[in-house]
Scaffold this motif. Structure first.
Motif, short mmCIF file in Angstrom:
data_model
loop_
_atom_site.label_atom_id
_atom_site.label_comp_id
_atom_site.label_asym_id
_atom_site.label_seq_id
_atom_site.Cartn_x
_atom_site.Cartn_y
_atom_site.Cartn_z
N LEU A 55 42.29 118.61 -14.69
CA LEU A 55 42.33 117.00 -14.13
C LEU A 55 43.54 116.75 -13.61
CD1 LEU A 55 40.71 114.76 -14.23
CD2 LEU A 55 41.47 114.26 -16.52
N PHE A 56 44.82 117.23 -14.22
CA PHE A 56 46.09 116.70 -13.55
C PHE A 56 46.49 117.48 -12.32
CE2 PHE A 56 47.08 115.29 -18.05
CZ PHE A 56 47.52 114.21 -17.73
N ALA A 57 45.78 118.52 -12.19
CA ALA A 57 46.03 119.20 -11.01
C ALA A 57 45.06 118.61 -9.89
CB ALA A 57 45.75 120.76 -11.09
N ILE A 58 43.96 118.31 -10.08
CA ILE A 58 43.02 117.66 -9.32
C ILE A 58 43.68 116.20 -8.68
CG2 ILE A 58 40.92 116.28 -8.68
CD1 ILE A 58 39.52 118.86 -10.21
N ILE A 59 44.37 115.34 -9.69
CA ILE A 59 44.75 114.39 -9.48
C ILE A 59 45.94 114.31 -8.65
CG2 ILE A 59 46.24 112.27 -10.60
CD1 ILE A 59 44.27 112.52 -12.99
N ALA A 60 46.99 115.55 -8.81
CA ALA A 60 48.21 115.86 -8.12
C ALA A 60 47.78 116.25 -6.58
CB ALA A 60 48.98 116.72 -8.67
N ALA A 61 46.73 117.02 -6.36
CA ALA A 61 46.23 117.52 -5.21
C ALA A 61 45.72 116.24 -4.19
CB ALA A 61 45.27 118.53 -5.50
N LEU A 62 45.15 115.28 -4.86
CA LEU A 62 44.60 114.09 -4.17
C LEU A 62 45.75 113.07 -3.86
CD1 LEU A 62 41.16 113.69 -5.87
CD2 LEU A 62 41.40 114.63 -3.61
N ASP A 63 46.88 113.39 -4.43
CA ASP A 63 48.01 112.38 -4.02
C ASP A 63 47.91 111.25 -4.92
OD1 ASP A 63 50.85 112.22 -3.39
OD2 ASP A 63 49.88 111.22 -1.50
N MET A 64 47.48 111.53 -6.16
CA MET A 64 47.23 110.31 -6.91
C MET A 64 48.09 110.54 -8.18
SD MET A 64 43.29 110.10 -7.03
CE MET A 64 43.11 108.57 -7.68
N ASP A 65 48.39 109.19 -8.92
CA ASP A 65 49.21 109.12 -10.14
C ASP A 65 48.25 108.89 -11.32
OD1 ASP A 65 51.70 110.08 -9.52
OD2 ASP A 65 52.03 108.01 -8.75
N LEU A 66 48.48 109.10 -12.56
CA LEU A 66 47.64 108.53 -13.69
C LEU A 66 48.67 107.68 -14.56
CD1 LEU A 66 45.17 108.73 -15.59
CD2 LEU A 66 46.26 110.69 -16.73
N GLN A 67 48.22 106.49 -14.68
CA GLN A 67 49.15 105.46 -15.47
C GLN A 67 48.19 104.99 -16.88
OE1 GLN A 67 50.64 102.67 -12.97
NE2 GLN A 67 51.40 103.98 -11.72
N LEU A 68 49.02 104.94 -17.85
CA LEU A 68 48.30 104.44 -19.17
C LEU A 68 48.99 103.30 -19.27
CD1 LEU A 68 48.09 107.63 -21.14
CD2 LEU A 68 46.21 106.81 -19.65
N GLY A 69 48.21 102.12 -20.08
CA GLY A 69 48.81 100.83 -20.43
C GLY A 69 47.98 100.45 -21.62
N PRO A 70 48.36 99.46 -22.20
CA PRO A 70 47.50 98.74 -23.29
C PRO A 70 46.18 98.33 -22.73
CG PRO A 70 49.57 97.36 -22.86
CD PRO A 70 49.53 98.66 -21.90
N ARG A 71 45.42 98.55 -23.71
CA ARG A 71 44.08 97.85 -23.47
C ARG A 71 43.82 96.47 -23.56
NH1 ARG A 71 38.54 100.93 -25.42
NH2 ARG A 71 39.37 102.42 -24.38
N SER A 72 43.11 95.88 -22.72
CA SER A 72 42.85 94.55 -22.77
C SER A 72 41.75 94.22 -23.68
CB SER A 72 42.41 94.22 -21.25
OG SER A 72 41.92 92.68 -21.22
#
Length: 82
Positions: A55-72
């Motif tokens: 999953l992280f490799a696909i996200i990187a290959a698509l030039d994207m970042d994964l960011q986490l934050g507190p749930r609303s």
């Protein structure tokens, strides 16, 4: 643009849209990250059970970042919680 993702299906839609914009085929994306086309398809269709490194490799290959934050938790709709 940041998107709220809480399910594998929602993540799959985001990846599918990024993949479509990239101009890569599923096979070309799979080749870039060292996985199979079927794996890319399963992720894009929201199937769970994907390895995190894939999953992280696909996200990187698509030039994207994964960011986490507190749930609303202000919404009343249960779909906003899960």
């Amino acid at each position: 643009m940041a998107q709220l993702i809480r399910t594998p299906k929602q993540l799959g839609v985001v990846i599918r849209n990024a993949h479509a914009r990239s101009g890569l085929t599923q096979q070309a994306l799979a080749d870039l990250v060292g996985t199979g086309q079927k794996t890319v398809s399963r992720i894009e269709n929201g199937h769970d059970g994907t390895r995190m490194d894939t999953l992280f490799a696909i996200i990187a290959a698509l030039d994207m970042d994964l960011q986490l934050g507190p749930r609303s938790k202000g919404g009343k709709d249960i779909s906003e919680i899960f």
